[in-house]
Write a protein that holds these residues in place. Structure first.
Motif, PDB file in Angstrom:
ATOM      1  N   TRP A 125      -0.666  13.705 -31.702  1.00 33.23           N
ATOM      2  CA  TRP A 125       0.117  14.850 -32.532  1.00 33.23           C
ATOM      3  C   TRP A 125       0.635  15.934 -31.727  1.00 33.23           C
ATOM      4  CZ3 TRP A 125      -4.434  13.441 -35.240  1.00 33.23           C
ATOM      5  CH2 TRP A 125      -4.454  12.275 -36.206  1.00 33.23           C
ATOM      6  N   VAL A 148      -0.611  18.646 -47.983  1.00 30.21           N
ATOM      7  CA  VAL A 148      -1.512  17.636 -47.689  1.00 30.21           C
ATOM      8  C   VAL A 148      -2.946  17.897 -47.176  1.00 30.21           C
ATOM      9  CG1 VAL A 148      -1.211  15.594 -46.261  1.00 30.21           C
ATOM     10  CG2 VAL A 148       0.811  16.707 -47.341  1.00 30.21           C
ATOM     11  N   MET A 149      -2.860  18.814 -46.179  1.00 29.19           N
ATOM     12  CA  MET A 149      -4.029  19.323 -45.600  1.00 29.19           C
ATOM     13  C   MET A 149      -4.167  20.432 -45.005  1.00 29.19           C
ATOM     14  SD  MET A 149      -5.419  17.065 -42.312  1.00 29.19           S
ATOM     15  CE  MET A 149      -6.130  15.672 -43.144  1.00 29.19           C
ATOM     16  N   VAL A 151      -9.395  17.805 -36.920  1.00 28.55           N
ATOM     17  CA  VAL A 151      -9.282  16.368 -36.533  1.00 28.55           C
ATOM     18  C   VAL A 151      -8.412  16.116 -35.355  1.00 28.55           C
ATOM     19  CG1 VAL A 151      -8.256  14.037 -37.591  1.00 28.55           C
ATOM     20  CG2 VAL A 151      -9.224  15.895 -39.171  1.00 28.55           C
ATOM     21  N   TYR A 201      -6.164   1.715 -36.970  1.00 30.64           N
ATOM     22  CA  TYR A 201      -6.262   2.459 -38.122  1.00 30.64           C
ATOM     23  C   TYR A 201      -4.872   2.933 -38.553  1.00 30.64           C
ATOM     24  CZ  TYR A 201     -11.198   2.002 -38.063  1.00 30.64           C
ATOM     25  OH  TYR A 201     -12.648   1.479 -37.914  1.00 30.64           O
ATOM     26  N   MET A 202      -4.090   3.503 -37.674  1.00 34.49           N
ATOM     27  CA  MET A 202      -3.047   4.284 -38.219  1.00 34.49           C
ATOM     28  C   MET A 202      -1.440   3.172 -38.122  1.00 34.49           C
ATOM     29  SD  MET A 202      -2.984   8.186 -36.612  1.00 34.49           S
ATOM     30  CE  MET A 202      -4.504   8.189 -35.675  1.00 34.49           C
ATOM     31  N   ARG A 224     -15.482   5.409 -33.091  1.00 30.93           N
ATOM     32  CA  ARG A 224     -15.817   5.743 -34.607  1.00 30.93           C
ATOM     33  C   ARG A 224     -17.037   6.659 -34.690  1.00 30.93           C
ATOM     34  NH1 ARG A 224     -14.480   0.380 -36.431  1.00 30.93           N
ATOM     35  NH2 ARG A 224     -16.405  -0.325 -35.874  1.00 30.93           N
ATOM     36  N   ILE A 275     -16.189  10.043 -33.473  1.00 22.22           N
ATOM     37  CA  ILE A 275     -15.512  10.886 -34.379  1.00 22.22           C
ATOM     38  C   ILE A 275     -16.555  11.116 -35.590  1.00 22.22           C
ATOM     39  CG2 ILE A 275     -13.698  10.577 -36.449  1.00 22.22           C
ATOM     40  CD1 ILE A 275     -12.112   8.911 -34.297  1.00 22.22           C
ATOM     41  N   ARG A 276     -17.330  10.436 -35.819  1.00 22.70           N
ATOM     42  CA  ARG A 276     -18.399  10.542 -36.677  1.00 22.70           C
ATOM     43  C   ARG A 276     -19.217  11.935 -36.673  1.00 22.70           C
ATOM     44  NH1 ARG A 276     -20.922   5.431 -37.438  1.00 22.70           N
ATOM     45  NH2 ARG A 276     -19.132   4.439 -37.885  1.00 22.70           N
ATOM     46  N   ILE A 288     -15.322  13.306 -43.668  1.00 28.10           N
ATOM     47  CA  ILE A 288     -15.428  11.953 -43.885  1.00 28.10           C
ATOM     48  C   ILE A 288     -16.249  11.658 -44.975  1.00 28.10           C
ATOM     49  CG2 ILE A 288     -16.231   9.456 -42.990  1.00 28.10           C
ATOM     50  CD1 ILE A 288     -15.707  10.288 -40.097  1.00 28.10           C
ATOM     51  N   VAL A 341     -17.587   3.728 -45.013  1.00 22.21           N
ATOM     52  CA  VAL A 341     -17.348   5.135 -44.030  1.00 22.21           C
ATOM     53  C   VAL A 341     -15.912   4.567 -43.255  1.00 22.21           C
ATOM     54  CG1 VAL A 341     -18.231   6.490 -41.907  1.00 22.21           C
ATOM     55  CG2 VAL A 341     -19.899   5.609 -43.780  1.00 22.21           C
ATOM     56  N   GLU A 342     -15.876   3.223 -42.999  1.00 23.51           N
ATOM     57  CA  GLU A 342     -14.856   3.036 -42.159  1.00 23.51           C
ATOM     58  C   GLU A 342     -13.499   3.306 -42.875  1.00 23.51           C
ATOM     59  OE1 GLU A 342     -15.247  -0.670 -39.993  1.00 23.51           O
ATOM     60  OE2 GLU A 342     -13.134  -0.681 -39.735  1.00 23.51           O
ATOM     61  N   ASP A 360     -13.210   5.429 -45.310  1.00 26.44           N
ATOM     62  CA  ASP A 360     -13.048   6.950 -45.335  1.00 26.44           C
ATOM     63  C   ASP A 360     -12.193   7.594 -44.060  1.00 26.44           C
ATOM     64  OD1 ASP A 360     -16.282   7.101 -46.936  1.00 26.44           O
ATOM     65  OD2 ASP A 360     -14.332   7.022 -47.703  1.00 26.44           O
ATOM     66  N   LEU A 361     -12.849   7.201 -42.850  1.00 24.95           N
ATOM     67  CA  LEU A 361     -12.291   7.577 -41.466  1.00 24.95           C
ATOM     68  C   LEU A 361     -10.808   7.098 -41.349  1.00 24.95           C
ATOM     69  CD1 LEU A 361     -12.485   8.399 -38.565  1.00 24.95           C
ATOM     70  CD2 LEU A 361     -13.580   6.041 -38.081  1.00 24.95           C
ATOM     71  N   LYS A 362     -10.591   5.894 -42.149  1.00 29.15           N
ATOM     72  CA  LYS A 362      -8.919   5.660 -41.983  1.00 29.15           C
ATOM     73  C   LYS A 362      -8.344   6.306 -42.878  1.00 29.15           C
ATOM     74  CE  LYS A 362      -6.167   1.484 -42.974  1.00 29.15           C
ATOM     75  NZ  LYS A 362      -6.094   0.105 -43.418  1.00 29.15           N
ATOM     76  N   LEU A 415      -8.780   9.436 -43.810  1.00 34.02           N
ATOM     77  CA  LEU A 415      -8.716  10.809 -43.041  1.00 34.02           C
ATOM     78  C   LEU A 415      -7.782  10.842 -41.795  1.00 34.02           C
ATOM     79  CD1 LEU A 415     -10.162  13.655 -42.515  1.00 34.02           C
ATOM     80  CD2 LEU A 415     -11.616  12.686 -41.026  1.00 34.02           C
ATOM     81  N   LEU A 416      -7.742   9.898 -41.229  1.00 31.39           N
ATOM     82  CA  LEU A 416      -6.620   9.837 -40.241  1.00 31.39           C
ATOM     83  C   LEU A 416      -5.359   9.516 -40.673  1.00 31.39           C
ATOM     84  CD1 LEU A 416      -8.564   7.603 -37.455  1.00 31.39           C
ATOM     85  CD2 LEU A 416      -8.042   9.635 -37.249  1.00 31.39           C
ATOM     86  N   ILE A 417      -5.211   8.894 -41.754  1.00 30.37           N
ATOM     87  CA  ILE A 417      -3.931   8.644 -42.495  1.00 30.37           C
ATOM     88  C   ILE A 417      -3.509  10.072 -42.714  1.00 30.37           C
ATOM     89  CG2 ILE A 417      -2.833   7.706 -44.270  1.00 30.37           C
ATOM     90  CD1 ILE A 417      -4.342   4.925 -43.496  1.00 30.37           C
ATOM     91  N   GLN A 418      -4.181  10.752 -43.312  1.00 31.35           N
ATOM     92  CA  GLN A 418      -3.917  12.053 -44.092  1.00 31.35           C
ATOM     93  C   GLN A 418      -3.431  12.974 -42.973  1.00 31.35           C
ATOM     94  OE1 GLN A 418      -7.176  13.683 -46.595  1.00 31.35           O
ATOM     95  NE2 GLN A 418      -6.946  12.100 -48.001  1.00 31.35           N
TER      96      GLN A 418
END
Lengths: 201, 216
Positions: A60, A132-133, A141, A160-161, A188, A191-192, A199, B2-3, B5-7, B9-12
């Motif tokens: 981004w 939104v955030m 993030v 994921y995106m 993952r 990031i966790r 999360i 958790v996956e 939730d992570l998804k 979070l990334l989308i948001q």
């Protein structure tokens, strides 16, 4: 590998039925036959997608316009060689990923030199409505994603995106499915580590 | 969970980042223009780069080949030969030369420091690239290790097939019909998820059918 090949066979069969994929093939064929307007149509159809993907792959930020130009320049120069082994979308995605990698490599040296000189650029604020955030969460993030190694960030963004199945991610990146799985799991975990509280929320 | 939730979070976060860039209506024509310009630059720059390289080489050659200017200390003139003309004594070095030399030394030191900094960064970058290459190689090796679950499945299939094959041999060639029937039943019991269990079931049905026919 078998699953990727099986996936490719199923995709080829699906392409015979899906009108959008037939249109993609026709665009490439028209360009090869000398119809210059096919390139205009490709740019018009895919400009948004490439820009969005670039924006995400660069965390981004970054010079999205420059990279998008480089992507379409590569498309312009190589469209004649496109043989339809994969879909046009997959081909464009692969080019975008490669151009983002080149941009990161070129700017890594520049960023390090700027850091040494103490003249690092400040991160740009989020552009959209902050309802939104909140800004802090967004920055956290974004920093986490930008801090991931490039090849981990790529699989996270694509899976994921962009919501690509793992087999397609493997095809775009030219990797085996196992490797993509390993990279996703490591990304993952990283990031966790940094964003566990977000999360869980 | 958790996956997911992570998804989310990334989308948001992606939504919060907003759109990348405004689409350009003239992008296709810009690309064509850029392509033409870069091709022209490539055609022109190659001979220019060659000429610049030659000039630099010549410049270095002449600069290193030049003899250093030695500022000789002037001889002291005997007093009896000095006429009272009022000509002042010539100093050994002028203040301008000293200042210039000092400036050049400083500039050289600065250039050296910059070059060392950049070399350090380049070395770090190369080390990082080597590390990434090594990591990619390790990942490839990891991926080359076959999936153990897949391996187990393959061996189970192999075992079921072997049992069915031997049972069939016993029934058709060795005339050990009872033993063969038991083996087919064992395949169904031990390996129910394999396709050989279905084959064994079919074989048993065939045997029962043949026996019924024989009785009739």
């Amino acid at each position: 590998m078998t699953s990727v090949m099986a996936g490719s066979t199923i995709r080829q069969a699906a392409r015979r039925i899906r009108p959008e994929s037939q249109l993609e093939e026709q665009l490439a064929e028209r360009y090869i036959r000398g119809d210059e307007s096919a390139f205009e149509e490709i740019v018009a159809s895919y400009q948004g997608y490439v820009a969005g993907l670039t924006y995400r792959l660069l965390g981004w930020g970054g010079d999205v316009e420059d990279v998008v130009q480089e992507v379409f320049l590569a498309v312009f120069r190589n469209l004649g060689k496109f043989r339809g082994d994969s879909s046009l979308n997959t081909w464009l995605t692969a080019i975008t990923v490669n151009k983002c990698r080149s941009w990161r490599r070129k700017h890594l040296l520049k960023m390090k030199l700027l850091k040494i000189a103490g003249r690092q650029k400040q991160a740009a604020p989020p552009r959209s409505d902050q309802g939104v955030m909140n800004r802090e969460t967004f920055d956290r993030v974004r920093r986490t994603l930008q801090g991931l190694p490039g090849h981990y960030r790529e699989v996270m963004v694509l899976h994921y995106m962009e919501e690509m199945p793992i087999t397609e991610v493997a095809e775009v990146l030219g990797l085996r499915r196992n490797v993509v799985d390993v990279r996703l799991s490591r990304a993952r975990a990283r990031i966790r580590e940094k964003l566990a509280d977000l999360i869980e929320k | 969970m958790v996956e997911d939730d992570l998804k989310q979070l990334l989308i948001q976060t992606d939504r919060a980042a907003g759109p990348a860039v405004a689409p350009r209506a003239d992008l296709a024509s810009r690309i064509r223009h850029l392509d033409r310009r870069r091709r022209r630059i490539t055609m022109i720059s190659e001979p220019i780069a060659l000429a610049a390289g030659l000039m630099l080489a010549m410049g270095i050659f002449f600069w290193t080949g030049k003899k250093p200017i030695s500022i000789a200390k002037p001889q002291a003139v005997p007093p009896e030969l000095v006429q009272n003309t009022g000509i002042p004594e010539v100093p050994t070095t002028t203040p301008d030369t000293k200042a210039e030399l000092a400036q050049m030394s400083l500039a050289l030191v600065q250039l050296q420091a910059e070059a060392e900094t950049q070399m350090l960064v380049v070395r770090q970058l190369r080390a990082w690239e080597r590390q990434q290459a090594r990591l990619a190689e390790l990942e490839r090796q990891l991926a080359a290790i076959p999936d153990p679950l897949e391996e187990v499945r393959r061996q189970v299939e192999q075992a079921a097939y072997t049992m069915v094959y031997h049972a069939d041999l016993k029934y058709n060639k060795l005339n050990l019909k009872d033993s063969a029937i038991q083996d087919f039943q064992r395949v169904i019991k031990l390996y129910p998820q394999t396709r050989w269990a279905q084959v064994a079931q079919n074989k048993l049905s065939e045997i029962r059918y043949n026996r019924k026919g024989a009785l009739l």
